[in-house]
Design a protein around this motif. Structure first.
Motif, PDB file in Angstrom:
ATOM      1  N   ASP A 132       0.827  -1.206   0.000  1.00 35.27           N
ATOM      2  CA  ASP A 132       0.000   0.000   0.000  1.00 35.27           C
ATOM      3  C   ASP A 132       0.863   1.259   0.000  1.00 35.27           C
ATOM      4  OD1 ASP A 132      -2.253  -1.597   0.030  1.00 35.27           O
ATOM      5  OD2 ASP A 132      -2.653  -1.304   2.176  1.00 35.27           O
ATOM      6  N   ALA A 133       1.985   1.238   0.710  1.00 39.48           N
ATOM      7  CA  ALA A 133       2.882   2.387   0.728  1.00 39.48           C
ATOM      8  C   ALA A 133       3.442   2.666  -0.665  1.00 39.48           C
ATOM      9  CB  ALA A 133       4.023   2.157   1.725  1.00 39.48           C
ATOM     10  N   LEU A 134       3.756   1.598  -1.399  1.00 39.92           N
ATOM     11  CA  LEU A 134       4.264   1.755  -2.764  1.00 39.92           C
ATOM     12  C   LEU A 134       3.191   2.332  -3.684  1.00 39.92           C
ATOM     13  CD1 LEU A 134       6.238  -1.597  -3.061  1.00 39.92           C
ATOM     14  CD2 LEU A 134       7.202   0.709  -2.776  1.00 39.92           C
ATOM     15  N   VAL A 135       1.970   1.846  -3.546  1.00 40.20           N
ATOM     16  CA  VAL A 135       0.860   2.339  -4.358  1.00 40.20           C
ATOM     17  C   VAL A 135       0.586   3.812  -4.014  1.00 40.20           C
ATOM     18  CG1 VAL A 135      -1.621   2.112  -4.815  1.00 40.20           C
ATOM     19  CG2 VAL A 135      -0.184   0.062  -4.687  1.00 40.20           C
ATOM     20  N   SER A 136       0.562   4.127  -2.729  1.00 44.09           N
ATOM     21  CA  SER A 136       0.301   5.502  -2.289  1.00 44.09           C
ATOM     22  C   SER A 136       1.373   6.472  -2.750  1.00 44.09           C
ATOM     23  CB  SER A 136       0.195   5.552  -0.767  1.00 44.09           C
ATOM     24  OG  SER A 136      -0.928   4.838  -0.331  1.00 44.09           O
ATOM     25  N   ALA A 137       2.585   5.993  -2.857  1.00 52.75           N
ATOM     26  CA  ALA A 137       3.680   6.872  -3.283  1.00 52.75           C
ATOM     27  C   ALA A 137       3.439   7.428  -4.681  1.00 52.75           C
ATOM     28  CB  ALA A 137       5.008   6.112  -3.237  1.00 52.75           C
ATOM     29  N   ARG A 138       2.746   6.676  -5.511  1.00 54.44           N
ATOM     30  CA  ARG A 138       2.442   7.132  -6.869  1.00 54.44           C
ATOM     31  C   ARG A 138       1.315   8.153  -6.878  1.00 54.44           C
ATOM     32  NH1 ARG A 138       2.229   1.550  -8.562  1.00 54.44           N
ATOM     33  NH2 ARG A 138       0.041   1.912  -9.068  1.00 54.44           N
ATOM     34  N   GLY A 139       0.546   8.187  -5.822  1.00 57.98           N
ATOM     35  CA  GLY A 139      -0.573   9.134  -5.760  1.00 57.98           C
ATOM     36  C   GLY A 139      -1.649   8.774  -6.746  1.00 57.98           C
ATOM     37  N   ASP A 140      -2.224   9.773  -7.346  1.00 60.44           N
ATOM     38  CA  ASP A 140      -3.336   9.564  -8.281  1.00 60.44           C
ATOM     39  C   ASP A 140      -2.887   9.311  -9.709  1.00 60.44           C
ATOM     40  OD1 ASP A 140      -5.206  12.090  -6.551  1.00 60.44           O
ATOM     41  OD2 ASP A 140      -5.261   9.928  -6.262  1.00 60.44           O
TER      42      ASP A 140
END
Length: 141
Positions: A132-140
């Motif tokens: 989830d941290a990796l996904v969130s790092a990309r943002g939108d």
């Protein structure tokens, strides 16, 4: 004024983990500690397919983030790259600690998987958090 901004940007390096800061077990077989963790979990033969799936998702999201960063237009600034790397590093450490705890519990249990269910669930949860941290790092994007 520009020198102050540049100097301030370079101060971020003081908080950046160095290659030596990673546990020895995460330094091989690839150059990526995140991928090495996934390889260890998947190749261990002591986790079930559900854990393998979560570890593979973690590795895939790591690769997606790396590709996204490389293709980003305009190119990401130093601070953005640092912050993404920091989030990824924190997730990696969390997942690695859960992996170490799972392995230790597995050994103590006499190598009985059914006795380490709690540790196994914590490992899955940590891998999910890291993903989830990796996904969130990309943002939108």
């Amino acid at each position: 004024m520009q020198e102050v901004v540049v100097a301030h940007e370079w101060e971020l390096l003081n908080d950046q983990p160095s290659e030596e800061g990673f546990p020895e077990a995460l330094r091989a077989p690839t150059a990526s500690p995140a991928l090495n963790l996934g390889v260890q979990v998947i190749g261990s033969n002591i986790v079930g397919n559900d854990v393998v799936e979560v570890a593979a998702q973690y590795m895939a999201e790591h690769a997606r983030l790396e590709m996204w960063m490389g293709r980003h237009r305009p190119p990401l600034g130093f601070r953005q790259q640092f912050e993404m790397g920091r989030a990824a590093h924190e997730g990696l450490i969390l997942a690695h600690e859960a992996w170490i705890a799972f392995q230790a519990a597995y050994q103590v249990s006499g190598r009985k998987v059914d006795h380490v269910r709690d540790e196994r669930e914590r490992l899955k949860a940590a891998l999910c958090q890291a993903t989830d941290a990796l996904v969130s790092a990309r943002g939108d994007d």
